[in-house]
Design a protein around this motif. Structure first.
Motif, PDB file in Angstrom:
ATOM      1  N   LEU A  58     -12.984 -16.755  -1.397  1.00  0.00           N
ATOM      2  CA  LEU A  58     -14.207 -16.434  -0.669  1.00  0.00           C
ATOM      3  C   LEU A  58     -13.924 -15.465   0.476  1.00  0.00           C
ATOM      4  N   ILE A  59     -12.875 -15.716   1.238  1.00  0.00           N
ATOM      5  CA  ILE A  59     -12.553 -14.831   2.357  1.00  0.00           C
ATOM      6  C   ILE A  59     -12.215 -13.430   1.867  1.00  0.00           C
ATOM      7  N   LEU A  60     -11.448 -13.343   0.795  1.00  0.00           N
ATOM      8  CA  LEU A  60     -11.122 -12.029   0.231  1.00  0.00           C
ATOM      9  C   LEU A  60     -12.382 -11.323  -0.257  1.00  0.00           C
ATOM     10  N   ASP A  61     -13.279 -12.075  -0.873  1.00  0.00           N
ATOM     11  CA  ASP A  61     -14.520 -11.488  -1.369  1.00  0.00           C
ATOM     12  C   ASP A  61     -15.354 -10.927  -0.214  1.00  0.00           C
ATOM     13  N   ILE A  62     -15.426 -11.660   0.877  1.00  0.00           N
ATOM     14  CA  ILE A  62     -16.217 -11.217   2.034  1.00  0.00           C
ATOM     15  C   ILE A  62     -15.582 -10.000   2.692  1.00  0.00           C
ATOM     16  N   PHE A  63     -14.292 -10.069   2.983  1.00  0.00           N
ATOM     17  CA  PHE A  63     -13.629  -9.004   3.731  1.00  0.00           C
ATOM     18  C   PHE A  63     -13.442  -7.725   2.913  1.00  0.00           C
ATOM     19  N   GLN A  64     -13.456  -7.852   1.586  1.00  0.00           N
ATOM     20  CA  GLN A  64     -13.298  -6.670   0.742  1.00  0.00           C
ATOM     21  C   GLN A  64     -14.625  -6.153   0.194  1.00  0.00           C
ATOM     22  N   SER A  65     -15.722  -6.782   0.610  1.00  0.00           N
ATOM     23  CA  SER A  65     -17.025  -6.333   0.124  1.00  0.00           C
ATOM     24  C   SER A  65     -17.369  -4.970   0.718  1.00  0.00           C
ATOM     25  N   GLU A  66     -18.093  -4.194  -0.038  1.00  0.00           N
ATOM     26  CA  GLU A  66     -18.464  -2.849   0.408  1.00  0.00           C
ATOM     27  C   GLU A  66     -19.282  -2.901   1.693  1.00  0.00           C
ATOM     28  N   SER A  67     -20.184  -3.877   1.798  1.00  0.00           N
ATOM     29  CA  SER A  67     -21.036  -3.973   2.982  1.00  0.00           C
ATOM     30  C   SER A  67     -20.220  -4.276   4.226  1.00  0.00           C
ATOM     31  N   PHE A  68     -19.224  -5.183   4.115  1.00  0.00           N
ATOM     32  CA  PHE A  68     -18.415  -5.528   5.279  1.00  0.00           C
ATOM     33  C   PHE A  68     -17.532  -4.355   5.690  1.00  0.00           C
ATOM     34  N   ILE A  69     -16.953  -3.661   4.726  1.00  0.00           N
ATOM     35  CA  ILE A  69     -16.109  -2.511   5.035  1.00  0.00           C
ATOM     36  C   ILE A  69     -16.915  -1.433   5.755  1.00  0.00           C
ATOM     37  N   LEU A  70     -18.156  -1.221   5.336  1.00  0.00           N
ATOM     38  CA  LEU A  70     -19.012  -0.239   6.004  1.00  0.00           C
ATOM     39  C   LEU A  70     -19.318  -0.674   7.435  1.00  0.00           C
ATOM     40  N   GLU A  71     -19.552  -1.964   7.633  1.00  0.00           N
ATOM     41  CA  GLU A  71     -19.812  -2.466   8.983  1.00  0.00           C
ATOM     42  C   GLU A  71     -18.590  -2.298   9.886  1.00  0.00           C
ATOM     43  N   CYS A  72     -17.408  -2.477   9.311  1.00  0.00           N
ATOM     44  CA  CYS A  72     -16.176  -2.315  10.085  1.00  0.00           C
ATOM     45  C   CYS A  72     -16.029  -0.885  10.608  1.00  0.00           C
ATOM     46  N   GLU A  73     -16.524   0.073   9.854  1.00  0.00           N
ATOM     47  CA  GLU A  73     -16.410   1.478  10.265  1.00  0.00           C
ATOM     48  C   GLU A  73     -17.246   1.785  11.502  1.00  0.00           C
ATOM     49  N   ASN A  74     -18.180   0.892  11.830  1.00  0.00           N
ATOM     50  CA  ASN A  74     -19.088   1.135  12.952  1.00  0.00           C
ATOM     51  C   ASN A  74     -18.740   0.349  14.206  1.00  0.00           C
ATOM     52  N   VAL A  75     -17.576  -0.320  14.205  1.00  0.00           N
ATOM     53  CA  VAL A  75     -17.159  -1.050  15.401  1.00  0.00           C
ATOM     54  C   VAL A  75     -15.994  -0.329  16.069  1.00  0.00           C
ATOM     55  N   GLN A  76     -15.831  -0.588  17.356  1.00  0.00           N
ATOM     56  CA  GLN A  76     -14.693  -0.061  18.085  1.00  0.00           C
ATOM     57  C   GLN A  76     -13.619  -1.140  18.165  1.00  0.00           C
ATOM     58  N   GLY A  77     -12.465  -0.830  17.613  1.00  0.00           N
ATOM     59  CA  GLY A  77     -11.346  -1.749  17.701  1.00  0.00           C
ATOM     60  C   GLY A  77     -11.194  -2.662  16.499  1.00  0.00           C
ATOM     61  N   GLU A  78     -10.196  -3.526  16.593  1.00  0.00           N
ATOM     62  CA  GLU A  78      -9.815  -4.417  15.512  1.00  0.00           C
ATOM     63  C   GLU A  78      -9.491  -5.800  16.082  1.00  0.00           C
ATOM     64  N   THR A  79      -9.433  -6.791  15.181  1.00  0.00           N
ATOM     65  CA  THR A  79      -9.109  -8.144  15.633  1.00  0.00           C
ATOM     66  C   THR A  79      -8.129  -8.828  14.691  1.00  0.00           C
ATOM     67  N   ALA A  80      -7.207  -9.574  15.280  1.00  0.00           N
ATOM     68  CA  ALA A  80      -6.419 -10.527  14.508  1.00  0.00           C
ATOM     69  C   ALA A  80      -7.318 -11.716  14.183  1.00  0.00           C
ATOM     70  N   CYS A  81      -7.115 -12.321  13.026  1.00  0.00           N
ATOM     71  CA  CYS A  81      -7.939 -13.467  12.589  1.00  0.00           C
ATOM     72  C   CYS A  81      -7.024 -14.555  12.043  1.00  0.00           C
ATOM     73  N   LEU A  82      -7.192 -15.750  12.525  1.00  0.00           N
ATOM     74  CA  LEU A  82      -6.470 -16.895  11.987  1.00  0.00           C
ATOM     75  C   LEU A  82      -7.481 -17.962  11.591  1.00  0.00           C
ATOM     76  N   PHE A  83      -7.563 -18.239  10.287  1.00  0.00           N
ATOM     77  CA  PHE A  83      -8.422 -19.286   9.753  1.00  0.00           C
ATOM     78  C   PHE A  83      -7.571 -20.532   9.531  1.00  0.00           C
ATOM     79  N   ALA A  84      -8.139 -21.703   9.797  1.00  0.00           N
ATOM     80  CA  ALA A  84      -7.464 -22.964   9.467  1.00  0.00           C
ATOM     81  C   ALA A  84      -8.496 -23.988   9.027  1.00  0.00           C
ATOM     82  N   LEU A  85      -8.154 -24.747   8.005  1.00  0.00           N
ATOM     83  CA  LEU A  85      -8.990 -25.856   7.544  1.00  0.00           C
ATOM     84  C   LEU A  85      -8.101 -27.062   7.335  1.00  0.00           C
TER      85      LEU A  85
END
Length: 269
Positions: free
Chosen positions: A104-131
């Motif tokens: 699910l996480i790979l599907d979300i982060f690699q989706s075309e819509s999310f990648i396009l949204e990333c192009e419109n932000v300034q900067g980047e973030t580290a992400c740590l998921f835990a369940l």
């Protein structure tokens, strides 16, 4: 009932202010935005915490952005838009849960819509998921936030850190998920029998000058003899505040008691 909290430092920065709060019955969140006397004026950390005490799981995302907090804001809002997809997966048996969550996480982060949204932000973030569900702790790590696990049996063998800090990995404008192959690490750990102390932190804690918190053993030493996780987290944040740390620190900490047997070598049975 799912207890929920989401926060980004651009909403409230906690510069010169320590904040320790609880989400649900177990999870403790600690935030300190750094010292203004050291030059700090903003906080680009973020976190999302969902937990269901009745269904017995905790889901945490810890974020450490740079340049601006926009990438952290984007990740949290995107996960919240997909909340039901995550909650549906959390109901699966653990045999299927973690592989489905990875997908699910790979599907979300690699989706075309999310990648396009990333192009419109300034900067980047580290992400740590835990369940954490049942006697298993799963993680999905992009970048350099830390996941630690404390149990006497692991401590006796010098094991604390579960993920590794991986540099030049982010989600955002220069996302490593925009490439032909995404870069991340993931894993699952069986909790030991008894109390297991799960601890997540951004790098402000371990990079604080004049401390030894880069050694996980010294982080857990703060919790020895204290009555609650809240007290231990506050002591950590008070220590780095007193050392005039500039970088912000966000901590998520909780203890899980596992009644089930854990794997041991066959020659010790």
């Amino acid at each position: 009932m799912v207890n929920k909290l989401s926060w980004v430092g651009s909403n409230k920065h906690f510069v010169d202010e320590i904040n320790v709060s609880k989400v649900g019955e177990k999870v403790v969140l600690g935030r300190f935005g750094g010292n203004s006397t050291a030059g700090q004026y903003k906080n680009e950390d973020g976190c999302l915490i969902w937990c269901d005490d009745k269904q017995d799981w905790e889901f945490v995302i810890l974020l450490d952005a740079h340049f601006t907090a926009e990438s952290a804001e984007l990740v949290i809002s995107t996960i919240e838009k997909n909340e039901q997809r995550f909650l549906d997966i959390f109901t699966l048996p653990v045999k299927r849960l973690f592989t489905s969550l990875n997908a699910l996480i790979l599907d979300i982060f690699q989706s075309e819509s999310f990648i396009l949204e990333c192009e419109n932000v300034q900067g980047e973030t580290a992400c740590l998921f835990a369940l954490r569900k049942e006697k298993y702790l799963w993680w999905f790590s992009i970048g350099d936030c830390l996941l630690l696990l404390h149990h006497p049996e692991l401590e006796g063998l010098g094991e604390y850190q579960q993920n590794h800090r991986s540099f030049y990995e982010w989600v955002g404008r220069e996302s490593t998920f925009n490439k032909d192959v995404p870069c991340y690490s993931t894993g699952v750990k069986e909790l030991r029998t008894g109390d297991n102390h799960i601890f997540m932190t951004t790098d402000g804690l371990v990079e604080c000058p004049n401390t030894s918190f880069s050694n996980p053993k010294d982080i857990y030493r703060i919790f020895h003899g204290v009555m609650t996780c809240e007290i231990g987290v506050r002591k950590l944040l008070e220590d780095i505040q007193s050392k005039d740390v500039r970088d912000s620190t966000t901590i998520v900490s909780w203890i899980i008691h596992n009644n089930l047997a854990a794997t041991i070598p066959s020659d010790l049975k």
